[in-house]
Structures are given as structure tokens and as C-alpha cells.
Design a protein around this motif. Structure first.
Motif, short mmCIF file in Angstrom:
data_model
loop_
_atom_site.label_atom_id
_atom_site.label_comp_id
_atom_site.label_asym_id
_atom_site.label_seq_id
_atom_site.Cartn_x
_atom_site.Cartn_y
_atom_site.Cartn_z
N TRP A 290 2.47 -3.00 -29.56
CA TRP A 290 2.87 -3.74 -30.59
C TRP A 290 1.69 -4.30 -31.43
CZ3 TRP A 290 3.52 -9.57 -29.32
CH2 TRP A 290 3.60 -10.34 -30.65
N ARG A 291 0.68 -4.70 -30.64
CA ARG A 291 -0.42 -5.21 -31.40
C ARG A 291 -1.53 -4.25 -31.41
NH1 ARG A 291 0.85 -9.31 -34.38
NH2 ARG A 291 -1.54 -9.54 -34.49
N GLU A 292 -1.86 -3.37 -30.49
CA GLU A 292 -2.93 -2.30 -30.44
C GLU A 292 -3.04 -1.38 -31.47
OE1 GLU A 292 -5.35 -1.57 -26.46
OE2 GLU A 292 -3.82 -0.30 -26.86
N THR A 293 -1.76 -0.88 -31.95
CA THR A 293 -1.83 -0.05 -32.81
C THR A 293 -2.00 -0.51 -34.59
OG1 THR A 293 0.71 -0.48 -33.01
CG2 THR A 293 0.10 1.31 -31.62
N LEU A 294 -2.16 -1.97 -34.37
CA LEU A 294 -2.60 -2.22 -35.81
C LEU A 294 -3.87 -2.16 -36.32
CD1 LEU A 294 -1.11 -5.85 -35.64
CD2 LEU A 294 -0.14 -3.85 -36.40
N ARG A 315 4.33 6.25 -11.50
CA ARG A 315 4.52 6.75 -12.74
C ARG A 315 3.32 6.02 -13.85
NH1 ARG A 315 9.42 9.16 -13.65
NH2 ARG A 315 8.36 9.82 -15.83
N PHE A 316 3.25 6.68 -14.81
CA PHE A 316 2.37 6.38 -15.91
C PHE A 316 3.19 6.22 -17.34
CE2 PHE A 316 0.11 8.96 -13.11
CZ PHE A 316 -0.94 8.57 -12.48
N ALA A 317 2.74 5.06 -17.88
CA ALA A 317 3.63 4.60 -18.94
C ALA A 317 2.73 3.83 -19.94
CB ALA A 317 4.79 3.51 -18.72
N GLU A 318 3.12 4.09 -21.46
CA GLU A 318 2.44 3.44 -22.41
C GLU A 318 3.46 1.99 -22.59
OE1 GLU A 318 1.32 3.67 -27.17
OE2 GLU A 318 2.73 5.08 -26.07
N VAL A 319 2.63 0.86 -22.62
CA VAL A 319 3.30 -0.31 -22.78
C VAL A 319 3.65 -0.84 -24.20
CG1 VAL A 319 3.08 -3.08 -22.47
CG2 VAL A 319 2.33 -1.45 -20.73
N LEU A 320 4.87 -0.99 -24.45
CA LEU A 320 5.37 -1.05 -25.90
C LEU A 320 4.99 -2.59 -26.34
CD1 LEU A 320 8.56 1.11 -26.25
CD2 LEU A 320 6.02 1.72 -26.77
N TYR A 321 5.51 -3.60 -25.45
CA TYR A 321 5.38 -4.84 -25.27
C TYR A 321 5.92 -5.68 -24.18
CZ TYR A 321 10.31 -5.30 -26.89
OH TYR A 321 11.60 -4.96 -27.10
N PHE A 322 5.53 -6.66 -23.75
CA PHE A 322 6.04 -7.64 -22.75
C PHE A 322 6.91 -8.74 -23.37
CE2 PHE A 322 1.49 -6.21 -22.02
CZ PHE A 322 1.95 -5.55 -20.77
N THR A 323 7.91 -9.08 -22.41
CA THR A 323 8.70 -10.20 -22.85
C THR A 323 9.36 -10.83 -21.43
OG1 THR A 323 10.43 -10.60 -24.10
CG2 THR A 323 10.83 -8.64 -22.76
N ARG A 324 10.00 -11.92 -22.04
CA ARG A 324 10.50 -12.82 -20.75
C ARG A 324 12.13 -12.67 -21.26
NH1 ARG A 324 7.98 -18.40 -19.14
NH2 ARG A 324 8.17 -17.58 -17.15
N LEU A 325 12.99 -12.35 -20.30
CA LEU A 325 14.37 -12.29 -20.21
C LEU A 325 15.16 -13.70 -19.46
CD1 LEU A 325 15.01 -8.69 -19.44
CD2 LEU A 325 14.61 -9.62 -21.83
#
Length: 423
Positions: A290-294, A315-325
């Protein structure tokens, strides 16, 4: 000198064909000296430099172009990241296979011994790999020839003593040369009597030992960790959400809404605020797309790829963003937050390449699958570096190879390593 630097110097001298060649020997017969080719060596240096932006900032100094900097100012840490991290993948399909496999045995054993916590199983695996590497190194390079005896430098035999030293003293990373250099530097800064520097240094060393002993017995006396920055949320157990954060709540849409709905089950879909960063218990900070690709790739140190546990599997993954549900706990009759990361998964590593490389080349493709995971299942920040290998199956495609920071726990990707029979 550092063992990592000594081994790197030896291997590169062999592969580049710059090691002293006896009068009865011929460098043209060195089939391992593939980097003698100037074009190949230049391309390899550029590949090392191109991998730099994909290494997280927590990996410290990134390796520079080894072709340009090898003989001037290449640091020991750069050698460690290059020789025992990047090179197995970058030299795949370049080094002849038997030399490459032999090299991978050394790399995996060295990676195991760089951990802060080493199990008895790790020691057994590392010992088998070190012994196999040393024997095959002498068979492939030295070949019992008198005019090549200088190939077998002391560092070749030194690695076989690492296991016994670890059993007696603990993990080598606790008393490696850079650890000792830092300690000497710290003690030197505490000298207050220039007229008697050595006596003062001895007293400071004794004082440091007493303080460390006291802190190990009563940890409560140690200074508390620094507080979190403004706006951060402490999640407990060493996890913390760090800004930036959306100013207003929004509805998740598309594949993100579907992933969150799947994670929550029959609970209603809440409005969310995106968070940019997550601090992990090991001190690393995981960032998000969300922020790094800027920023352009050349101006960043990509820190959004993580190692996590999903369905009892690494597993390995790319984080798109974090949030609180925000969800309602019917048992407690109150509302609470579930702290999650929305991630895009990578595939499982290519099994044939994983086994051939002794877990040193963990090559994956990025999937379209987006899932939601609890942040406590995130283990560490890793590097996922683009490459285009020809797999053992014969397929050539764009993929990513994974690299973990030296010192952190190495992923056990269920490759069975056997000792070769002496027969």
C-alpha cells in the motif's frame, strides 16, 4: 579474519581462475572457472547489484556490484550476504552442476550455523554437510595433486571444527569476529585513564562481565525497551502496528472483501482502516505494498515480503496492507479487534530445485491468491528476488527466490538430507 570472507575469497578465486596456477598445471583445464569469461563476470556483478533493492533494510548493508568492488572495498557482511545468500541462485545454471551442488552443501550448513538458536538436529545436518563438502571439495578441485595443494586453505578444514566448538561454547554468532570487534570497540570507548589504558581496559572488561552476570540472574534490572512511536498500537508479545494509517474507515471491495469475508466466516464485514507497517518480535519491521509501491524500486529496500505460518505450513507472501477487524465476541458480549494482514501468496517452492540445492534456492512464483492471516502468524521479513531459472524439469520462467537474514531461524522446508556413504 572472518571465516565468511576467507571462504568467499577462496571460492571466487577458483571460479574466476585467479588462484595461483602451478607450472605443471593448466588453468584451461579448470572446468569450474566459469567466471573467467569477462562478459559473464560483468553480467554476474550486475545481477548482484540488481538484487539490492529487494533486500529489506533489516538486512543491513546490501551487496554492491562484486565485479567492480571486489578488489577495493567489499565488506565482510556483503560477502556473507553474497556467498551464503545470493550466489547459490545467481550461479545456478552457470557453475557446472557438481560444483554448484557441492557449493550449496556448504551454504546450507553455514546458514544453519549462523542461527542464534541451533538444535541438535541442525548440528547433525550441518556436520554431515560440512564433511561431505570438504571431501568433495578436495576431490573436485584439489584432486590429490601436489601442484594444487594450495587450493586447500586452512578455512577448508576449519569449518569441520565449528560443530565441536558450538557444542562447547554455543552458537558461533555469539562469539564471531564482528561480535568481538564490537565488544572491543565498546570497551575502548569506556577507557577513562589514558595513562594506564590496558589496566583500565581490563577493569572495564571485568565490570562488564559482572553486570552481564547480574542481568542474566535478575533480568528485571535491565533497562526497559524504548516506547512505541506516536500513533502506534501495541498488540502484545512484541507485535505492534505502526503508521501510516487511513484517516477514515472504508469498506473493503473486490478480492479484498472476499478474502476478509472468507476469514471471518458468518460474521458481518466491518469497515476498515489500512495500516502500513508491523513491528515483529525479532525487531524487524514488515511494510506493505500500500505504501511501499509509492516509491520507485531503485529508491527503496523492499520489506513487504514475509515468512508466515498458514495451515501449519511455512509459506511466503507479499503484504498488501495490515488492518484491524472489529468483531463482536458473543461469549464475552463485547467488541474486540482481530489484527490481520491481507497478503498475496507465493507458490510452494519448486521441490526438485529445493532438494538439488539443499534448501539454498527456494524458488517460487507469485500467485493471484489473496488471503487474510492473523499478524501473529508472521514469523519474519524475507527477501523475494526475481530470477529466471531453467528448472530441473526443463521449464524456464520468471520466478522469485527467497533469502532470509543471516542469524534468524532458517526455514525447514522438509528436505531430507542424508550422509553419503564412504563407499
Amino acid at each position: 579474519m572472518h571465516l565468511a570472507g576467507n571462504l568467499s575469497d577462496l571460492l571466487l578465486a577458483l571460479w574466476r581462475g585467479t588462484l595461483d596456477c602451478g607450472v605443471s598445471d593448466d588453468v584451461e583445464t579448470w572446468d569450474w572457472a566459469v567466471l573467467r569469461d569477462d562478459d559473464l563476470w560483468t553480467a554476474h556483478g550486475k545481477a548482484v547489484e540488481a538484487a539490492g533493492p529487494y533486500l529489506p533494510g533489516s538486512f543491513d548493508r546490501k551487496p554492491r556490484n562484486i565485479m567492480e568492488k571486489l578488489n577495493t572495498s567489499y565488506k565482510t557482511w556483503e560477502f556473507q550476504l553474497y556467498t551464503f545468500g545470493l550466489a547459490p541462485a545467481l550461479l545456478y545454471n552457470i557453475l557446472p552442476e557438481k560444483y554448484w551442488v557441492n557449493y550449496c552443501q556448504l551454504v546450507h550448513a553455514f546458514q544453519l550455523m549462523c542461527q542464534h538458536k541451533i538444535t541438535s538436529e541442525d548440528l547433525q545436518i550441518a556436520h554431515a554437510l560440512f564433511c561431505t563438502w570438504e571431501r568433495n571439495f578436495e576431490m573436485y578441485y584439489y584432486q590429490r595433486r601436489e601442484d594444487r595443494i594450495h587450493f586447500v586453505r586452512p578455512c577448508v578444514h576449519q569449518i569441520n571444527h565449528i560443530i565441536s566448538e558450538t557444542i562447547q561454547k554455543g552458537p558461533p554468532i555469539c562469539y564471531a569476529q564482528w561480535t568481538m570487534e564490537r565488544t572491543i570497540g565498546n570497551l575502548g570507548q569506556e577507557i577513562r585513564q589514558p595513562s594506564k589504558p590496558y589496566a583500565n581496559l581490563s577493569r572495564e572488561g571485568v565490570r562488564r562481565c559482572k553486570v552481564n552476570t547480574l542481568l542474566s540472574v535478575i533480568p528485571e534490572l535491565d533497562e526497559p525497551p524504548k516506547g512505541l512511536p506516536e500513533g502506534a498500537v501495541d498488540l502484545g508479545d512484541g507485535f505492534a502496528l505502526l503508521r501510516k494509517r487511513d484517516k477514515t474507515s472504508k469498506n473493503a471491495v473486490g478480492v479484498y472483501a472476499h478474502a476478509i469475508t472468507t476469514f471471518l466466516g458468518d460474521r458481518p464485514l466491518p469497515r476498515i482502516k489500512r495500516w502500513a507497517r508491523l513491528r515483529l518480535p525479532n525487531g524487524q519491521i514488515a511494510r506493505s505494498a500500500w505504501r511501499e509501491t509509492l516509491k520507485p524500486i531503485g529508491q527503496t529496500r523492499m520489506s513487504r515480503n514475509v515468512k508466515l505460518k498458514l495451515n501449519d505450513q511455512i509459506r511466503f507472501a507479499e503484504v498488501l496492507y495490515f488492518t484491524r477487524l472489529a468483531v463482536e465476541d458473543h461469549d464475552q458480549n463485547e467488541w474486540c479487534f482481530i489484527n490481520v494482514a491481507i497478503v498475496q501468496l507465493y507458490s510452494l517452492p519448486d521441490d526438485a530445485l529445493l532438494q538439488l540445492s539443499f534448501q539454498t534456492v527456494v524458488s517460487c512464483t507469485q500467485l493471484d491468491e489473496i488471503v487474510v492471516v492473523d499478524v501473529r502468524n508472521i514469523l519474519s521479513v524475507v527477501a523475494m528476488i526475481p530470477h529466471k531459472p531453467t528448472l530441473p524439469s526443463g521449464t524456464t520462467e520468471d520466478r522469485f527466490f527467497m533469502l532470509e537474514k543471516p542469524g534468524l531461524d532458517i526455514s525447514n522446508l522438509t528436505v531430507h538430507i542424508e550422509e553419503e556413504d564412504d563407499d
